[in-house]
Design an enzyme around this catalytic site. Structure first.
Site, PDB file in Angstrom:
ATOM      1  N   CYS A  85       0.839  -1.198   0.000  1.00  0.00           N
ATOM      2  CA  CYS A  85       0.000   0.000   0.000  1.00  0.00           C
ATOM      3  C   CYS A  85       0.876   1.251   0.000  1.00  0.00           C
ATOM      4  O   CYS A  85       1.524   1.550  -0.986  1.00  0.00           O
ATOM      5  CB  CYS A  85      -0.964  -0.042   1.192  1.00  0.00           C
ATOM      6  SG  CYS A  85      -2.292   1.161   1.079  1.00  0.00           S
ATOM      7  N   HIS A 194      -3.458  -5.721   1.213  1.00  0.00           N
ATOM      8  CA  HIS A 194      -2.706  -5.887   2.459  1.00  0.00           C
ATOM      9  C   HIS A 194      -2.585  -7.348   2.886  1.00  0.00           C
ATOM     10  O   HIS A 194      -3.417  -7.827   3.652  1.00  0.00           O
ATOM     11  CB  HIS A 194      -3.391  -5.101   3.572  1.00  0.00           C
ATOM     12  CG  HIS A 194      -3.256  -3.625   3.425  1.00  0.00           C
ATOM     13  ND1 HIS A 194      -2.387  -2.891   4.192  1.00  0.00           N
ATOM     14  CD2 HIS A 194      -3.870  -2.753   2.596  1.00  0.00           C
ATOM     15  CE1 HIS A 194      -2.475  -1.609   3.845  1.00  0.00           C
ATOM     16  NE2 HIS A 194      -3.370  -1.500   2.881  1.00  0.00           N
ATOM     17  N   GLU A 196      -0.759  -8.588   5.075  1.00  0.00           N
ATOM     18  CA  GLU A 196      -0.578  -8.722   6.527  1.00  0.00           C
ATOM     19  C   GLU A 196      -1.907  -8.775   7.270  1.00  0.00           C
ATOM     20  O   GLU A 196      -1.941  -9.096   8.453  1.00  0.00           O
ATOM     21  CB  GLU A 196       0.303  -7.584   7.055  1.00  0.00           C
ATOM     22  CG  GLU A 196      -0.376  -6.247   7.275  1.00  0.00           C
ATOM     23  CD  GLU A 196      -0.563  -5.436   5.994  1.00  0.00           C
ATOM     24  OE1 GLU A 196      -0.468  -6.017   4.902  1.00  0.00           O
ATOM     25  OE2 GLU A 196      -0.837  -4.227   6.092  1.00  0.00           O
TER      26      GLU A 196
END
Lengths: 234, 818
Positions: A85, A194, A196
């Site tokens: 990002c 994302h 994560e």
């Protein structure tokens, strides 16, 4: 293996990137924007957020942070670097990756669970996926629309450097549905969604994000064993 | 010279006084020398007797700066002068509770959730600013509540936003709503706080007074709890964060404490402007300071700015304070002392620091790149134990010399006249139960589709996907679930559930019961996830307290909420009162918005709302009565508001909560959804669409009609899905807790919602009806496809890779489940 996670002022997903690295089995090392020392890490994640408030342009100021000078040098030398990002935006601003991320075409911030198709699996961060695999990863950004000139886009596609595309809907208007790309060597990867946030069943829509972090561990293990990063030709 | 025509109002009026003196600002000395100077107190919202009281306290006329400070601190917003006498109910009726570490009167209530962790949460209003300037009004509303949480010593971990707008199709709603949503997202997303829930309600009564409430929650180690007292003579007063500018001057006294009129548009300078990046740095700096033990006292600057922070910290400790105002870092050098004191510039905190820690504090601020400036010091209380004085100078002029307690604690208190609204009896007599009801299967089918497409019941994704729900990585459930659920501890899986609810229509019909119903709904939303409700915060949104009918509604609602909390055994830990939500004579519906916090010993056992597997048994918990007054059905299909709201039985709510907690611990239930607005029909649609699992429902032939079963809004109910094999245990558990239970159907492999003998609607048709409304009203992806797509220079667009934005929503949810 030690994965460094950079904190710029305004970084937001830095703790989450560190958690993902830990869950994947790495040691997470926090790196501070003002400290050029990389503390001997084996790979670096530039996390999501609004570094320096997104002032001037997303990633434009972060690119000049002292830690970035070291990272840019190391990345040119083969250090695996993942920009997520805002981190992707920083990598583009740092010219480690081509193109730019612009305002979402519909002008809204958008957060949703997004399907991606993994295309290139010969990078340091995607080698644990299979080509064509569809994965579900949260996307959340206001300026995630990937743009580049036609020549660059053609080259990225011809060289297999598009690592993932949006499928079942393009959330931000990115050209050619591009969600992530890599550099020529395959060690630097930028991705808008994302990973994560897709590493635990309790909090994510899938566990698909773990693949990025296990990939780099595999690449590093391979590099240790074979003396070369998995990022090169396979 | 000013003339009658261009007579300035509000805070500009104080400058008239200042400017009359050629040699600097109005000082204490001048106030003593010119005691009869006419002062514009009425323009600042002070009444004659309030001004007289100020003169009595000071023994002279106030200086221009002092006058401004009193007008701010004695405003409705800061002093709670109209609500104080009623809010005492909360304290008088607070249930015995060992969890509460800080309560009403603090920046936010704090409850202990484990041996070493505490949680703080609070909901607050930012209504008027959000109408004047939707983006910044809503953004700074988030910023303000987050600083309240931060000031308690907690790391903010999430936000929620209960919102109310005028009619969905009114042109001004198209101005206000997108701005408010973008402001909440713009600030919260940039701050890195997940937005985990809230409400979006449309009603014409909010047309000129949208309600923008914001809730934040934070977590801290118990020992990190901070105090606001400015203790310790000689300690340094440090202002940290953004520089002080001219934004937001007069926000609390002008904007928040008066009824709107036609000049509202000109009040834009009274709205603060937010910088979430600065707030993020401020959060990290404060947390680092707390952890290093460098702070003796701390207070956030929000409404009333420096005035409030200085007087409250000094008053709380009984000490005095000496402040050099010219040391305050300014955005505009020409600001007068009055403006510096009144500014509501965002992203500022006031710290009390020991002299030996000052250097370390400044170093932390420097590390994070925020301003930190020593602007004053704590001075002793009187030798006889009387509180100290607040002495403020500006370039050696003494502009303020007051007892701080007179500003912070000794404001006026009014027991305002109250009278039941004259139309209430007629309104209550006009019951919705007598309205024409659909009866055939086709009519019911049409009603379901019309209801789920109505603005209050439709899918809110257009709004919620503008908020980051994932950041911080601890969001277990977020909107559209009944509650937001967060993990607090990755090792123990300790977690919390949080919900905010209110129903203005119910409260309009009966404010006492309406407040209890809002509490019951919020409690139930938390309970159906399996959490144990432990604490309450409230935001009480009402019209003008000077209207006896509004004051009556307020007193009734407060009493209802206090009684309800006492019955449920959970304390009100703090909250906010927002009066003057009124344009001209028309007040909003009384709208108490209630937040309930619940606790999970193990958050992995939370129960989500969506059906996941077919072949599971659907049970309806609670009793369904023909209760339609105030319902969404009456409003959507008959434009009707009248009668009495549904009966509320808090003992039954408690039983339902205990049943759900036990069922969660025993893992008997795969999905549960609270029944409220729109009744069972709405719940079936939402639970089916969540993961595209159909359901077949059969109502008992001897019970209420299918219509009542589908659209009644009886309280104390929930729909649960029970995997086959667990039904006996679950039914036995319901009996044990005395909760009425009826099996009404099964989840089905067909992608259809079927009500036996009445209708069947394919899920695709439901989804279309449910999801189209907001994008149609406020623009969405569909509109964007018609815009010129970004041009790819020279390159032909290859098949399947052109720039397109989807027209249909992808299925929500993912492939994995725990």
């Amino acid at each position: 293996m030690r994965i460094g996670v950079v904190t710029f002022p305004g970084s937001l997903d830095d703790g989450d990137a560190a958690r993902a690295a830990r869950i994947a089995g790495a040691e997470a090392v926090r790196l501070w924007h003002g400290d050029p020392d990389l503390h001997g890490v084996d790979a670096v994640v530039l996390p999501g957020g609004f570094s320096y408030g997104d002032y001037l342009r997303c990633g434009a100021i972060a690119r000049f942070a002292p830690v970035m000078e070291s990272i840019i040098d190391a990345a040119r030398g083969g250090l695996p670097v993942l920009g997520i990002c805002n981190g992707f935006q920083v990598l583009c601003e740092a010219h480690l990756l081509p193109g730019a991320l612009t305002r979402n075409q519909h002008l809204h911030f958008r957060n949703r669970d997004q399907w991606l198709k993994v295309e290139s699996t010969n990078t340091a961060w995607t080698n644990n996926f299979t080509g064509g695999q569809e994965i579900l990863i949260p996307v959340k950004n206001g300026e995630g629309c990937y743009v580049a000139d036609a020549k660059t886009l053609d080259a990225l596609e011809a060289e297999g450097r598009v690592i993932a595309r949006y499928v079942r809907g393009n959330p931000n208007g990115s050209q050619r549905d591009i969600a992530g790309i890599t550099n020529e060597a395959g060690n630097v990867v930028g991705i808008m969604p994302h990973p994560e946030h897709a590493v635990e069943a309790l909090t994510g829509p899938s566990l698909d994000g773990l693949g990025f972090f296990t990939s780099v561990l595999r690449a590093l293990a391979g590099a240790t064993a074979g003396g070369q990063l998995a990022g090169g030709q396979q | 010279m000013t003339t009658q025509q261009d007579k300035p109002s509000g805070f500009a009026a104080t400058d008239v006084l200042v400017n009359k003196f050629e040699d600097g600002p109005d000082t204490v000395e001048k106030a003593e020398k010119a005691p009869d100077e006419l002062q514009p107190f009425a323009d600042l919202g002070l009444k004659d007797d309030e001004y007289a009281k100020i003169r009595e306290i000071l023994g002279r006329r106030p200086t221009a700066s002092e006058l401004a400070m009193y007008s701010i601190m004695w405003s409705e917003h800061c002093s709670y002068k109209s609500s104080k006498v009623h809010l005492r109910e909360f304290v008088a009726k607070v249930p015995k509770n060992t969890r509460m570490l800080a309560g009403i009167g603090e920046n936010a209530g704090v409850v202990q959730v484990s041996d070493d962790l505490a949680v703080t949460f609070k909901v607050e209003s930012h209504n008027h600013p959000s109408y004047v300037e939707p983006y910044q009004g809503a953004a700074t509303g988030v910023g303000g509540i987050v600083r309240d949480i931060l000031a308690m010593g907690a790391r903010p971990i999430a936000v929620m936003d209960p919102l109310r707008f005028g009619a969905a199709d009114h042109p001004d709603t198209a101005r206000v709503l997108p701005g408010v949503v973008a402001g909440i997202g713009g600030y919260g997303n940039c701050l890195g706080l997940p937005n985990i829930g809230g409400e979006i309600v449309f009603d014409p009564c909010y047309q000129g007074n949208p309600l923008v409430n914001a809730l934040s929650i934070g977590v801290m180690p118990v020992e990190r709890l901070q105090k606001k007292e400015a203790t310790g003579t000689g300690n340094i007063v440090v202002l940290m964060g953004a520089r002080t500018g001219r934004d937001g001057i007069g926000g609390v006294s002008v904007l928040a404490s008066a009824t709107f009129d036609e000049e509202a548009e000109q009040r834009r300078p009274s709205v603060q402007v937010g910088d979430p990046f600065m707030e993020k740095l401020l959060i990290e700096s404060c947390l680092e300071l707390y952890d290093a033990g460098l702070v003796s006292g701390i207070q956030d600057l929000g409404g009333a700015g420096l005035t409030c922070a200085l007087t409250e910290t000094a008053a709380a400790a009984g000490t005095g304070m000496r402040v050099w105002l010219e040391r305050v870092p300014l955005r505009e050098a020409s600001m007068s002392p009055t403006e510096i004191l009144a500014s509501e510039s965002q992203e500022r905190m006031l710290l009390i620091v020991t002299p030996e820690n000052l250097e370390a504090v400044l170093k932390v601020a420097e590390k994070w790149g925020v301003w930190a400036t020593a602007i004053g010091e704590v001075t002793p209380a009187g030798a006889d134990g009387t509180p100290g004085r607040l002495l403020i100078t500006w370039n050696d002029h003494v502009v303020v010399d007051v007892p701080p307690g007179s500003l912070a604690d000794d404001g006026p208190v009014y027991d305002r006249p109250m009278r039941e609204p004259s139309d209430l009896i007629l309104l209550q007599a006009d019951r919705a139960e007598t309205l024409h009801r659909p009866s055939t299967g086709d009519e019911l089918r049409e009603t379901v589709l019309r209801m789920i497409a109505s603005p209050n019941l439709c899918d809110k994704t257009w709004v919620t996907e503008q908020y980051d729900r994932y950041v911080l990585g601890n969001t277990v459930l977020a909107q559209p679930e009944d509650s937001g659920v967060l993990r607090l501890d990755e090792v123990t899986n300790l977690g919390v559930a949080l919900s905010v609810d209110g129903n203005g229509r119910y409260a309009r019909l009966d404010p006492y019961e309406g407040a209890k119903l809002a509490l019951a709904e919020s409690y139930r939303n938390v309970a159906v996830t399996g959490a144990e409700p432990i604490a309450v915060s409230d935001c009480l949104n009402f019209g003008s307290p000077e209207d006896p009918a509004v004051m009556w509604q307020f007193a009734q609602a407060v009493r209802g909420l206090a009684d309800g909390c006492q019955q449920l055994g959970i304390p009100v830990t703090g909250g906010n009162v927002s009066f003057y939500n009124q344009t001209g004579a028309a007040a909003i519906h009384p709208t108490p918005v209630i937040g309930v916090l619940g606790l999970f010993d193990d958050v992995t056992r939370r129960i989500p709302m969506g059906f996941k597997n077919n072949g599971e048994l659907l049970f309806l918990l609670g009793e369904t009565r023909a209760e339609l007054s105030g319902s969404e059905w009456a409003w959507v299909t008959h434009d009707h508001l009248g009668g009495r709201p549904p009966k509320v039985d808090l003992a039954a709510e408690q039983a339902l909560g205990k049943l759900m907690a036990q069922a969660s611990k025993a893992a008997l239930v795969s999905a549960a959804h609270d029944l409220s607005d729109g009744g069972l029909a709405q719940v079936l649609v939402e639970s089916c669409l969540r993961h595209e699992v159909g359901a077949t429902v059969t109502f008992p032939a001897d019970g209420e009609s299918a219509f009542v079963q589908l659209f009644s809004e009886s309280a104390g109910r929930a729909l649960v899905a029970v995997p086959v094999g667990h039904e006996k245990a679950f039914v036995a558990l319901a009996a044990e807790f005395g909760v009425p239970i009826a099996q009404i159907g099964v989840t089905s492999p067909e992608a259809t919602l079927t009500v036996t003998d009445q209708f069947a609607i394919p899920l695709a048709e439901l989804r279309t009806a449910f999801t189209e409304t907001l994008p149609k009203l406020f623009g969405g992806s569909a509109e964007l496809v018609n815009r010129a797509a970004p041009v790819e220079v020279e390159a032909p667009v290859s098949e399947g890779r052109s720039v397109t934005l989807e027209l249909t929503e992808p299925k929500p949810g993912g492939p994995i489940e725990s």
